[in-house]
Design a protein around this motif. Structure first.
Motif, PDB file in Angstrom:
ATOM      1  N   THR A 149       0.815  -1.217   0.000  1.00 56.52           N
ATOM      2  CA  THR A 149       0.000   0.000   0.000  1.00 56.52           C
ATOM      3  C   THR A 149       0.847   1.263   0.000  1.00 56.52           C
ATOM      4  O   THR A 149       0.354   2.347  -0.320  1.00 56.52           O
ATOM      5  CB  THR A 149      -0.941   0.031   1.217  1.00 56.52           C
ATOM      6  OG1 THR A 149      -0.168   0.156   2.420  1.00 56.52           O
ATOM      7  CG2 THR A 149      -1.782  -1.234   1.282  1.00 56.52           C
ATOM      8  N   THR A 150       2.128   1.144   0.366  1.00 61.04           N
ATOM      9  CA  THR A 150       3.021   2.311   0.398  1.00 61.04           C
ATOM     10  C   THR A 150       4.250   2.127  -0.481  1.00 61.04           C
ATOM     11  O   THR A 150       4.918   3.107  -0.814  1.00 61.04           O
ATOM     12  CB  THR A 150       3.504   2.589   1.835  1.00 61.04           C
ATOM     13  OG1 THR A 150       4.303   1.486   2.282  1.00 61.04           O
ATOM     14  CG2 THR A 150       2.321   2.778   2.775  1.00 61.04           C
ATOM     15  N   GLY A 151       4.564   0.871  -0.805  1.00 59.22           N
ATOM     16  CA  GLY A 151       5.775   0.586  -1.563  1.00 59.22           C
ATOM     17  C   GLY A 151       7.035   0.575  -0.730  1.00 59.22           C
ATOM     18  O   GLY A 151       8.136   0.322  -1.246  1.00 59.22           O
ATOM     19  N   ARG A 152       6.923   0.790   0.573  1.00 63.28           N
ATOM     20  CA  ARG A 152       8.097   0.872   1.431  1.00 63.28           C
ATOM     21  C   ARG A 152       8.487  -0.499   1.970  1.00 63.28           C
ATOM     22  O   ARG A 152       7.623  -1.274   2.420  1.00 63.28           O
ATOM     23  CB  ARG A 152       7.836   1.822   2.596  1.00 63.28           C
ATOM     24  CG  ARG A 152       9.059   2.060   3.464  1.00 63.28           C
ATOM     25  CD  ARG A 152       8.778   3.020   4.621  1.00 63.28           C
ATOM     26  NE  ARG A 152       9.985   3.284   5.372  1.00 63.28           N
ATOM     27  CZ  ARG A 152      10.486   2.461   6.310  1.00 63.28           C
ATOM     28  NH1 ARG A 152       9.842   1.345   6.612  1.00 63.28           N
ATOM     29  NH2 ARG A 152      11.608   2.770   6.944  1.00 63.28           N
ATOM     30  N   THR A 153       9.779  -0.782   1.927  1.00 63.48           N
ATOM     31  CA  THR A 153      10.313  -2.014   2.497  1.00 63.48           C
ATOM     32  C   THR A 153      11.067  -1.679   3.775  1.00 63.48           C
ATOM     33  O   THR A 153      11.971  -0.837   3.750  1.00 63.48           O
ATOM     34  CB  THR A 153      11.270  -2.703   1.516  1.00 63.48           C
ATOM     35  OG1 THR A 153      10.583  -2.965   0.290  1.00 63.48           O
ATOM     36  CG2 THR A 153      11.792  -4.014   2.097  1.00 63.48           C
ATOM     37  N   PRO A 154      10.740  -2.305   4.895  1.00 63.55           N
ATOM     38  CA  PRO A 154      11.491  -2.008   6.121  1.00 63.55           C
ATOM     39  C   PRO A 154      12.928  -2.518   6.010  1.00 63.55           C
ATOM     40  O   PRO A 154      13.215  -3.458   5.277  1.00 63.55           O
ATOM     41  CB  PRO A 154      10.715  -2.770   7.204  1.00 63.55           C
ATOM     42  CG  PRO A 154      10.024  -3.872   6.471  1.00 63.55           C
ATOM     43  CD  PRO A 154       9.699  -3.324   5.113  1.00 63.55           C
ATOM     44  N   SER A 155      13.826  -1.878   6.736  1.00 64.06           N
ATOM     45  CA  SER A 155      15.197  -2.368   6.809  1.00 64.06           C
ATOM     46  C   SER A 155      15.241  -3.629   7.661  1.00 64.06           C
ATOM     47  O   SER A 155      14.289  -3.943   8.396  1.00 64.06           O
ATOM     48  CB  SER A 155      16.110  -1.310   7.422  1.00 64.06           C
ATOM     49  OG  SER A 155      15.791  -1.127   8.800  1.00 64.06           O
ATOM     50  N   GLU A 156      16.326  -4.356   7.567  1.00 63.59           N
ATOM     51  CA  GLU A 156      16.480  -5.538   8.421  1.00 63.59           C
ATOM     52  C   GLU A 156      16.414  -5.148   9.894  1.00 63.59           C
ATOM     53  O   GLU A 156      15.785  -5.843  10.710  1.00 63.59           O
ATOM     54  CB  GLU A 156      17.795  -6.248   8.109  1.00 63.59           C
ATOM     55  CG  GLU A 156      17.826  -6.934   6.770  1.00 63.59           C
ATOM     56  CD  GLU A 156      19.127  -7.666   6.521  1.00 63.59           C
ATOM     57  OE1 GLU A 156      19.090  -8.718   5.872  1.00 63.59           O
ATOM     58  OE2 GLU A 156      20.188  -7.176   6.983  1.00 63.59           O
ATOM     59  N   HIS A 157      17.049  -4.047  10.241  1.00 61.24           N
ATOM     60  CA  HIS A 157      17.020  -3.597  11.637  1.00 61.24           C
ATOM     61  C   HIS A 157      15.593  -3.297  12.084  1.00 61.24           C
ATOM     62  O   HIS A 157      15.185  -3.692  13.183  1.00 61.24           O
ATOM     63  CB  HIS A 157      17.893  -2.356  11.804  1.00 61.24           C
ATOM     64  CG  HIS A 157      17.860  -1.792  13.189  1.00 61.24           C
ATOM     65  ND1 HIS A 157      18.486  -2.416  14.260  1.00 61.24           N
ATOM     66  CD2 HIS A 157      17.248  -0.683  13.707  1.00 61.24           C
ATOM     67  CE1 HIS A 157      18.271  -1.714  15.368  1.00 61.24           C
ATOM     68  NE2 HIS A 157      17.526  -0.660  15.051  1.00 61.24           N
ATOM     69  N   GLU A 158      14.838  -2.626  11.233  1.00 67.09           N
ATOM     70  CA  GLU A 158      13.446  -2.322  11.580  1.00 67.09           C
ATOM     71  C   GLU A 158      12.633  -3.587  11.772  1.00 67.09           C
ATOM     72  O   GLU A 158      11.817  -3.681  12.698  1.00 67.09           O
ATOM     73  CB  GLU A 158      12.815  -1.466  10.483  1.00 67.09           C
ATOM     74  CG  GLU A 158      13.318  -0.032  10.453  1.00 67.09           C
ATOM     75  CD  GLU A 158      12.792   0.733   9.257  1.00 67.09           C
ATOM     76  OE1 GLU A 158      12.499   1.932   9.413  1.00 67.09           O
ATOM     77  OE2 GLU A 158      12.668   0.149   8.157  1.00 67.09           O
ATOM     78  N   ARG A 159      12.854  -4.560  10.917  1.00 69.90           N
ATOM     79  CA  ARG A 159      12.076  -5.806  11.009  1.00 69.90           C
ATOM     80  C   ARG A 159      12.437  -6.583  12.265  1.00 69.90           C
ATOM     81  O   ARG A 159      11.548  -7.123  12.942  1.00 69.90           O
ATOM     82  CB  ARG A 159      12.308  -6.663   9.757  1.00 69.90           C
ATOM     83  CG  ARG A 159      11.429  -7.896   9.702  1.00 69.90           C
ATOM     84  CD  ARG A 159       9.959  -7.533   9.522  1.00 69.90           C
ATOM     85  NE  ARG A 159       9.144  -8.715   9.308  1.00 69.90           N
ATOM     86  CZ  ARG A 159       8.373  -9.277  10.242  1.00 69.90           C
ATOM     87  NH1 ARG A 159       8.300  -8.736  11.452  1.00 69.90           N
ATOM     88  NH2 ARG A 159       7.662 -10.342   9.956  1.00 69.90           N
ATOM     89  N   ILE A 160      13.715  -6.654  12.572  1.00 72.61           N
ATOM     90  CA  ILE A 160      14.136  -7.372  13.781  1.00 72.61           C
ATOM     91  C   ILE A 160      13.567  -6.691  15.023  1.00 72.61           C
ATOM     92  O   ILE A 160      13.034  -7.347  15.939  1.00 72.61           O
ATOM     93  CB  ILE A 160      15.677  -7.453  13.854  1.00 72.61           C
ATOM     94  CG1 ILE A 160      16.201  -8.384  12.746  1.00 72.61           C
ATOM     95  CG2 ILE A 160      16.132  -7.935  15.225  1.00 72.61           C
ATOM     96  CD1 ILE A 160      17.697  -8.289  12.525  1.00 72.61           C
ATOM     97  N   THR A 161      13.658  -5.376  15.066  1.00 69.63           N
ATOM     98  CA  THR A 161      13.110  -4.629  16.203  1.00 69.63           C
ATOM     99  C   THR A 161      11.602  -4.806  16.302  1.00 69.63           C
ATOM    100  O   THR A 161      11.049  -4.939  17.407  1.00 69.63           O
ATOM    101  CB  THR A 161      13.471  -3.146  16.080  1.00 69.63           C
ATOM    102  OG1 THR A 161      14.902  -2.999  16.015  1.00 69.63           O
ATOM    103  CG2 THR A 161      12.945  -2.346  17.260  1.00 69.63           C
ATOM    104  N   ALA A 162      10.929  -4.831  15.141  1.00 72.99           N
ATOM    105  CA  ALA A 162       9.483  -5.040  15.151  1.00 72.99           C
ATOM    106  C   ALA A 162       9.131  -6.402  15.733  1.00 72.99           C
ATOM    107  O   ALA A 162       8.159  -6.529  16.495  1.00 72.99           O
ATOM    108  CB  ALA A 162       8.932  -4.911  13.736  1.00 72.99           C
ATOM    109  N   MET A 163       9.896  -7.424  15.391  1.00 75.16           N
ATOM    110  CA  MET A 163       9.611  -8.770  15.906  1.00 75.16           C
ATOM    111  C   MET A 163       9.712  -8.805  17.425  1.00 75.16           C
ATOM    112  O   MET A 163       8.889  -9.431  18.098  1.00 75.16           O
ATOM    113  CB  MET A 163      10.554  -9.780  15.265  1.00 75.16           C
ATOM    114  CG  MET A 163      10.291 -10.023  13.787  1.00 75.16           C
ATOM    115  SD  MET A 163      11.637 -10.900  12.956  1.00 75.16           S
ATOM    116  CE  MET A 163      11.544 -12.509  13.776  1.00 75.16           C
TER     117      MET A 163
END
Length: 365
Positions: free
Chosen positions: A16-30
């Motif tokens: 919906t935005t075209g944005r891909t999170p960084s690896e750091h963002e994804r790990i922190t999100a988990m």
């Protein structure tokens, strides 16, 4: 009955935005998602293990150790730990260490992994996936239960007088679930050891998983661990909720249509009709989840996938709030008419208590 969530740790663009999170963002999100799981009253958080893009959870025990330090009640698990490409010695050591640090709030799900290129990265051949799973677990099982192990097999160097350290907490190894999408050999393995069997219950119709679970229950009884109804079964599932069903479908559709694991195949409507995926109102999630018991019998653990396909963290946390709201209903309904001889999901405390139970001979002395 335990309820929880599991993650595969995918790094997927938000369609919906075209944005891909960084690896750091994804790990922190988990890790944020795991803490939220405890906050809303869930019992289990489980992370996958992957060593290839677009996934990030290559070191589950590192992540779970971080989460253990910040939680008090949550059971920390995997979905899955790769029994084929990991050295059983390292699994034994890593999870025993985690078990000590988490005060016993640890179990794990073993699986083969189905990504062909990963096997040679770790010196293995995917064509040997089943033999690797069987041999490596036979060694892991002994490493946690014998202080000194002599071993010789096909797939690793021999061991002579080897002691895995640290030893399991209280002398009781973490409980093991064997996860499978399609392999009857893995159901057989789980039954042989009296371990748990976890059916992925995501991408296939219920009839497929009914066959695997029925096989596991029959063989569990065959090996003398109890009745088929007493076998320890876990199920996966996928949910997306909004207060109104049509809002859930509208919001989730672009994620479904573009996700690598779904996209460009059956429609969202077909997929929800033919698989356990539930996209709708809280009541629809309750009704479809409760129907699992009709298909598979009474079972011990239900894990939901909620953070995949590029869903933003804010949305995932909203999903967890809603899951927390329906959790009392799920607990009450699954407990209703549950036979007294169907066991609860094993925990460290229950395994220690079982070990310390007097034998029949001691009782009659």
């Amino acid at each position: 009955m335990q309820f929880g969530i599991f993650t595969v740790g995918d790094v997927t663009p938000d369609p919906t935005t075209g944005r891909t999170p960084s690896e750091h963002e994804r790990i922190t999100a988990m890790t944020t998602i795991a803490l939220k799981a405890e906050e809303v009253g869930l019992d289990v958080f489980a992370t996958g293990e992957h060593h290839n893009p677009p996934f990030v959870p290559s070191s589950p025990t590192t992540m779970l150790g971080w989460i253990a330090a910040r939680t008090e009640r949550l059971i920390l698990s995997t979905s899955t730990t790769l029994i084929t490409t990991n050295d059983p010695v390292k699994i034994a050591e890593d999870f025993a260490m985690l078990q000590h640090l988490a005060g016993g709030r640890v179990d794990l799900m073993l699986g083969r992994g189905n990504t062909g290129p990963v096997y040679p990265w770790f010196g293995q051949d995917i064509r040997q996936g089943i033999p690797l799973a069987i041999e490596n677990y036979a060694l892991l099982h002994r490493l946690w239960r014998e202080d000194v192990v002599d071993w010789e097999g096909r797939f690793r160097t021999p061991l002579q007088g080897f002691t895995s350290t640290p030893r399991p907490l209280d002398g009781v190894p973490p409980f093991v679930w064997h996860g499978s999408i399609r392999s009857p050999e893995i159901a057989e393995q789980a039954a042989y050891y009296g371990d748990g069997f976890f059916a992925n219950n995501i991408f296939w119709p219920k009839e497929h998983f009914q066959r695997l679970i029925s096989l596991y229950r029959e063989r569990y009884a065959h090996y003398g661990h109890g009745t088929p109804e007493q076998a320890v079964v876990g199920l996966g599932g996928q949910i997306f909720m909004r207060k109104r069903s049509q809002d859930a479908v509208r919001e989730f559709r672009p994620y479904f249509d573009n996700a690598p694991v779904y996209g460009h195949g059956p429609s969202l409507e077909q997929f929800t009709a033919e698989t356990p995926l539930t996209v709708g109102s809280p009541q629809e999630v309750i009704d479809k989840t409760l129907a699992f018991r009709d298909y598979f019998g009474d079972y011990q653990r239900q894990l939901f996938l909620v953070d995949h396909a590029g869903l933003p963290l804010k949305t995932v946390l909203e999903q967890l709030d809603m899951l927390g709201e329906i959790l009392p209903v799920l607990r009450e309904e699954f407990a209703r008419d549950r036979p007294a001889d169907v066991p609860d999901a094993p925990t460290h405390a229950s395994l220690v208590a079982r070990r310390d139970e007097p034998t029949a001979t001691e009782v009659t002395r």
